[in-house]
Structure formats: C-alpha cells, structure tokens
Design a protein around this motif. Structure first.
Motif, PDB file in Angstrom:
ATOM      1  N   GLY A 121       0.826  -1.217   0.000  1.00  0.00           N
ATOM      2  CA  GLY A 121       0.000   0.000   0.000  1.00  0.00           C
ATOM      3  C   GLY A 121       0.851   1.255   0.000  1.00  0.00           C
ATOM      4  O   GLY A 121       0.624   2.175  -0.787  1.00  0.00           O
ATOM      5  N   ALA A 122       1.827   1.301   0.888  1.00  0.00           N
ATOM      6  CA  ALA A 122       2.710   2.470   0.968  1.00  0.00           C
ATOM      7  C   ALA A 122       3.579   2.591  -0.280  1.00  0.00           C
ATOM      8  O   ALA A 122       3.799   3.696  -0.790  1.00  0.00           O
ATOM      9  CB  ALA A 122       3.585   2.376   2.209  1.00  0.00           C
ATOM     10  N   LEU A 123       4.043   1.466  -0.805  1.00  0.00           N
ATOM     11  CA  LEU A 123       4.920   1.504  -1.981  1.00  0.00           C
ATOM     12  C   LEU A 123       4.170   1.890  -3.251  1.00  0.00           C
ATOM     13  O   LEU A 123       4.762   2.444  -4.180  1.00  0.00           O
ATOM     14  CB  LEU A 123       5.617   0.153  -2.167  1.00  0.00           C
ATOM     15  N   ALA A 124       2.874   1.624  -3.302  1.00  0.00           N
ATOM     16  CA  ALA A 124       2.082   1.963  -4.492  1.00  0.00           C
ATOM     17  C   ALA A 124       2.061   3.465  -4.751  1.00  0.00           C
ATOM     18  O   ALA A 124       1.841   3.900  -5.885  1.00  0.00           O
ATOM     19  CB  ALA A 124       0.658   1.430  -4.337  1.00  0.00           C
ATOM     20  N   ARG A 125       2.312   4.277  -3.742  1.00  0.00           N
ATOM     21  CA  ARG A 125       2.317   5.739  -3.909  1.00  0.00           C
ATOM     22  C   ARG A 125       3.545   6.238  -4.664  1.00  0.00           C
ATOM     23  O   ARG A 125       3.581   7.378  -5.112  1.00  0.00           O
ATOM     24  CB  ARG A 125       2.229   6.412  -2.547  1.00  0.00           C
ATOM     25  N   ASN A 126       4.573   5.396  -4.774  1.00  0.00           N
ATOM     26  CA  ASN A 126       5.807   5.795  -5.465  1.00  0.00           C
ATOM     27  C   ASN A 126       5.667   5.499  -6.954  1.00  0.00           C
ATOM     28  O   ASN A 126       5.758   4.353  -7.374  1.00  0.00           O
ATOM     29  CB  ASN A 126       7.002   5.044  -4.871  1.00  0.00           C
ATOM     30  N   ARG A 127       5.465   6.521  -7.749  1.00  0.00           N
ATOM     31  CA  ARG A 127       5.150   6.365  -9.170  1.00  0.00           C
ATOM     32  C   ARG A 127       6.334   5.907 -10.019  1.00  0.00           C
ATOM     33  O   ARG A 127       6.155   5.516 -11.155  1.00  0.00           O
ATOM     34  CB  ARG A 127       4.588   7.663  -9.724  1.00  0.00           C
ATOM     35  N   ASN A 128       7.549   5.968  -9.486  1.00  0.00           N
ATOM     36  CA  ASN A 128       8.726   5.563 -10.252  1.00  0.00           C
ATOM     37  C   ASN A 128       9.358   4.286  -9.707  1.00  0.00           C
ATOM     38  O   ASN A 128      10.529   4.018  -9.927  1.00  0.00           O
ATOM     39  CB  ASN A 128       9.755   6.699 -10.299  1.00  0.00           C
ATOM     40  N   LEU A 129       8.561   3.479  -9.004  1.00  0.00           N
ATOM     41  CA  LEU A 129       9.065   2.270  -8.368  1.00  0.00           C
ATOM     42  C   LEU A 129       8.513   1.018  -9.040  1.00  0.00           C
ATOM     43  O   LEU A 129       7.308   0.890  -9.224  1.00  0.00           O
ATOM     44  CB  LEU A 129       8.667   2.245  -6.878  1.00  0.00           C
ATOM     45  N   SER A 130       9.425   0.102  -9.384  1.00  0.00           N
ATOM     46  CA  SER A 130       9.065  -1.232  -9.870  1.00  0.00           C
ATOM     47  C   SER A 130       9.504  -2.236  -8.816  1.00  0.00           C
ATOM     48  O   SER A 130      10.613  -2.124  -8.272  1.00  0.00           O
ATOM     49  CB  SER A 130       9.799  -1.580 -11.171  1.00  0.00           C
ATOM     50  N   VAL A 131       8.662  -3.233  -8.547  1.00  0.00           N
ATOM     51  CA  VAL A 131       9.000  -4.268  -7.589  1.00  0.00           C
ATOM     52  C   VAL A 131       8.794  -5.623  -8.258  1.00  0.00           C
ATOM     53  O   VAL A 131       7.715  -5.901  -8.784  1.00  0.00           O
ATOM     54  CB  VAL A 131       8.128  -4.186  -6.306  1.00  0.00           C
TER      55      VAL A 131
END
Length: 184
Positions: A121-131
C-alpha cells in the motif's frame, strides 16, 4: 579484528533479447561477511536484468545511503537505483525522491510475501518504483552457480531468464509485483 569482505569476480555475458542489449561485463564484487552467496548472486542477476554501460555496483550493505546498483548520468544525477532484498519502505521512498527510476528485486520465501503484504500500500504511492520477486527455488538454483571466479552467460527473453555457468544453469522468471504508472 574485523572480518573482511570476500572478493568475487564475474565475467558476465548478457544477451537481453527483450531490450536488444548484448554486452560483456567484468564485475568485481565484495561479499560482505553478513551477505550470503544467494544475495550475491541475486545482485549479479539484478545487474544482468538491467545491464547498461553506466550501471555500477554501489556501496550496498556497507553504506546506508547507497543501493546495490545504480546508474548515473554524466552530471552525477541518479537515473536508476536498484535494491535487492527486503529494504525498509522508507529507504525505497527516499530512493524514489533521489532517482528517476527505482527497482527492487525482492527474493526469498514467505518472508518476502509477508513483507510485500505489509508494504504494498505504501509503496504503491511511489510512481517511479518497480517491484519484482524472485521465488526461493530460483534463488537456490542461482546460489549453486556461485564461485569466487565465474563466467556466467545470461539470456533474457519474454521475461524468462537463463543463467549458465561452469557449475550448471538456472532458469527463472521474476514475478512482477508493481510496475510504475505510465507517463502521461
């Protein structure tokens, strides 16, 4: 007396059909005493998946403010920040503010899946992040290829990866957990 890092050398031949990238890279990796061979090989895999002439190994475990790998432009600005493992969400958030693109290659077993459930949930806010996630069996197969001096061939096609070396080969497919939002 402090335990010193163990030096590994890898001659890496990358054939990334998906990106049209074909090159050889000579890597010298310092394996910190707290780092497993599995993590070391995941770092090498992360390099192969994102290979570029300016991609470099960074301080990683021995430095709190550097990733496992990064690519900088000619001005020193960070184009790509690459982490491996299960970092604190705040580390990734800070990286997203410092780099154009941030990639995380999570790996392991149920710990990684629990970490993802707690942080997605928290990581979804980072628009330049791939996991992406690398399952445990793939990590075990990669670790079996580790040698202090190794030659590895890496072929990437349709998201599938074949890593081959003197001790055998490993086939794997990273699972995409999060992809950056498309640019408008």
């Amino acid at each position: 007396m402090a335990i010193r890092s163990t030096i590994y050398k890898a001659e890496l031949s990358v054939a990334d059909i998906d990106r049209g990238y074909y090159a050889d890279h000579a890597l010298t990796l310092a394996r910190h005493p707290s780092e497993t061979e599995e993590r070391l090989m995941v770092r090498i895999l992360a390099f192969a998946l994102n290979a570029h002439e300016r991609l470099a190994l960074a301080g990683d475990i021995s430095s709190d403010d550097e990733p496992a790998l990064w690519r900088r432009d000619d001005t020193g600005a960070i184009e790509q920040w690459i982490e491996v493992g299960l970092p604190d969400e705040r580390v990734l958030r800070r990286a997203c503010g410092r780099a154009d693109e941030v990639l995380l290659l999570a790996y392991g077993n149920r710990k990684a899946e629990a970490w993802w459930a707690d942080n997605k949930g928290a990581l979804a806010r980072n628009r330049n992040l791939s996991v992406s996630f690398l399952p445990e069996d793939a990590c075990v197969a990669l670790a079996a290829l580790a040698e202090r001096s190794m030659r590895l061939g890496v072929t990437i096609q349709d998201g599938h990866v074949l890593v081959s070396g003197a001790k055998g080969s490993a086939e794997l497919t990273p699972v995409e957990w999060q992809r950056p939002a498309p640019q408008r």
